[in-house]
Design an enzyme around this catalytic site. Structure first.
Site, mmCIF file in Angstrom:
data_model
loop_
_atom_site.group_PDB
_atom_site.id
_atom_site.type_symbol
_atom_site.label_atom_id
_atom_site.label_comp_id
_atom_site.label_asym_id
_atom_site.label_seq_id
_atom_site.Cartn_x
_atom_site.Cartn_y
_atom_site.Cartn_z
ATOM 1 N N GLY A 18 -10.433 7.676 7.998
ATOM 2 C CA GLY A 18 -9.405 6.693 8.596
ATOM 3 C C GLY A 18 -8.888 7.148 9.530
ATOM 4 N N GLY A 19 -7.160 6.752 9.154
ATOM 5 C CA GLY A 19 -6.563 6.944 9.997
ATOM 6 C C GLY A 19 -5.248 8.247 9.605
ATOM 7 N N GLY A 21 -7.060 11.176 7.604
ATOM 8 C CA GLY A 21 -7.232 11.140 6.941
ATOM 9 C C GLY A 21 -8.999 11.419 6.783
ATOM 10 N N VAL A 23 -12.629 11.626 3.726
ATOM 11 C CA VAL A 23 -12.922 12.096 2.231
ATOM 12 C C VAL A 23 -14.010 12.330 2.752
ATOM 13 C CG1 VAL A 23 -12.904 10.209 0.662
ATOM 14 C CG2 VAL A 23 -11.311 9.650 1.952
ATOM 15 N N LYS A 38 -10.175 13.646 0.158
ATOM 16 C CA LYS A 38 -9.038 13.817 1.172
ATOM 17 C C LYS A 38 -8.492 14.749 2.038
ATOM 18 C CE LYS A 38 -6.762 9.545 2.677
ATOM 19 N NZ LYS A 38 -5.914 8.186 2.350
ATOM 20 N N ASP A 131 -0.569 -2.425 1.828
ATOM 21 C CA ASP A 131 -2.420 -2.312 2.507
ATOM 22 C C ASP A 131 -3.345 -3.032 1.888
ATOM 23 O OD1 ASP A 131 -3.436 -2.827 5.547
ATOM 24 O OD2 ASP A 131 -3.597 -0.549 4.588
#
Length: 248
Positions: A18-19, A21, A23, A38, A131
Site C-alpha cells: 500500500g501507500g 508499506g 506486508v 508490515k 478509512d
C-alpha cells in the site's frame, strides 16, 4: 526480501502493498508461528513522513481486543527499518468477494453485524478508523471478518480507562480524508473526527454488498464529491430488486 530477516522474523513471501508499506508473510523463529509483517516503505523521504502514522497504527491496534480487529503482536525497528507484526489472516479481502457482485442477504447481515461490533470496540477504545472500505476488511476462511489498516486512524485520549469520553486527539492525523466513495460528507469538509464517519463508511460498504455497486457508481473526482455532499444514493431496491424491504 524473501528469506531475509528482521530481528527474529524471517520473510517468506509478499502478501500485498500500500501507500505506507509492504506486508509479508514471515516466520517468527522464537514462537514458531507465521505472522503478517508490515514494513514501512524504504524510501527515506516517504519513511520519515510515514513513521508517525506507522507508529500510530500500532498504537491504535494495541488498544483494541476484539475478534473483528486484527491483533498486533509487536512494533519494532531494525536499523532504519520500522515494522509492525500482526496476526496472519487467510482468506480474501471483502473487495475481492464483492468483485463477483452482490452477496446473499444473510451474508450482508453477517458482515454488518461483525463490522458494527468491531467498530464499536474501536470507538470505545478511542480509535476512529477513518478509512474503512472493502479492501481494508479481510474475510477469514471461517467467515470471521477482520478490520485492517488503521494507518490514518485518529486516537482519542480517554479521560477514564473505561469511558469513551475524550479530551482530544493524541496525534493530529493531518489532512487525510479516507477513500471516496466511502467517506462521509463531513470528511470532505475536514470536519469529521468522531465515530460517525466510520458509521457512514459502514453504510456505504453494506450498500455495495447488497447491490453489487458502490454508492454513486460511475462518478469520480468533483462530480463524486458533489454527489456525496448533496445527494442520496439510489435506494438499494432500485439497483437490486432482490434486496428485501427489511434490509433496505
Amino acid at each position: 526480501m524473501k528469506d531475509q530477516t528482521l530481528g527474529h522474523y524471517r520473510i517468506l513471501e509478499t502478501l500485498g502493498s500500500g501507500g505506507m508499506g509492504v506486508v509479508y508473510r514471515a516466520r517468527d523463529e522464537r514462537l514458531q508461528r507465521d505472522v503478517a509483517l508490515k514494513v514501512l516503505v524504504r524510501d527515506r523521504q516517504a519513511a520519515e513522513a510515514g513513521r508517525p502514522r506507522f507508529r500510530q497504527e500500532a498504537l491504535a491496534l494495541s488498544r483494541i481486543n476484539h475478534p473483528s480487529i486484527a491483533t498486533v503482536f509487536d512494533f519494532d525497528s531494525v536499523g532504519d527499518t520500522d515494522f509492525l507484526v500482526m496476526e496472519l489472516i487467510g482468506g480474501a479481502t471483502l473487495a475481492e468477494k464483492l468483485a463477483g457482485g452482490p452477496l446473499p442477504e444473510r451474508e450482508v447481515r453477517r458482515i454488518g453485524l461483525q463490522l458494527g461490533e468491531g467498530l464499536a470496540a474501536a470507538h470505545e477504545a478511542g480509535v476512529i478508523h477513518r478509512d474503512l472500505k472493502p479492501r481494508n476488511v479481510q474475510v477469514a476462511p471461517d467467515g470471521r471478518l477482520k478490520i485492517l489498516d488503521f494507518g490514518i486512524a485518529t486516537l482519542r485520549r480517554l479521560s477514564e480507562p473505561d469511558e469513551a469520553s475524550d479530551t482530544g486527539p493524541i496525534v493530529d492525523s493531518g489532512p487525510i480524508y479516507g477513500t471516496p466513495p466511502y467517506v462521509a460528507p463531513e470528511q470532505l469538509l475536514d470536519d469529521c473526527a468522531d465515530a460517525r464517519c466510520d458509521l457512514h463508511a459502514l453504510g456505504a460498504i453494506l450498500y455495495e454488498a447488497a447491490t453489487g455497486i458502490r454508492p454513486f457508481a460511475g462518478l469520480t473526482g468533483p462530480r463524486l464529491t458533489a454527489a456525496i455532499l448533496h445527494q442520496a444514493p439510489k435506494p438499494p431496491r432500485q439497483v437490486n430488486p432482490r434486496v428485501s424491504p427489511a434490509l433496505e
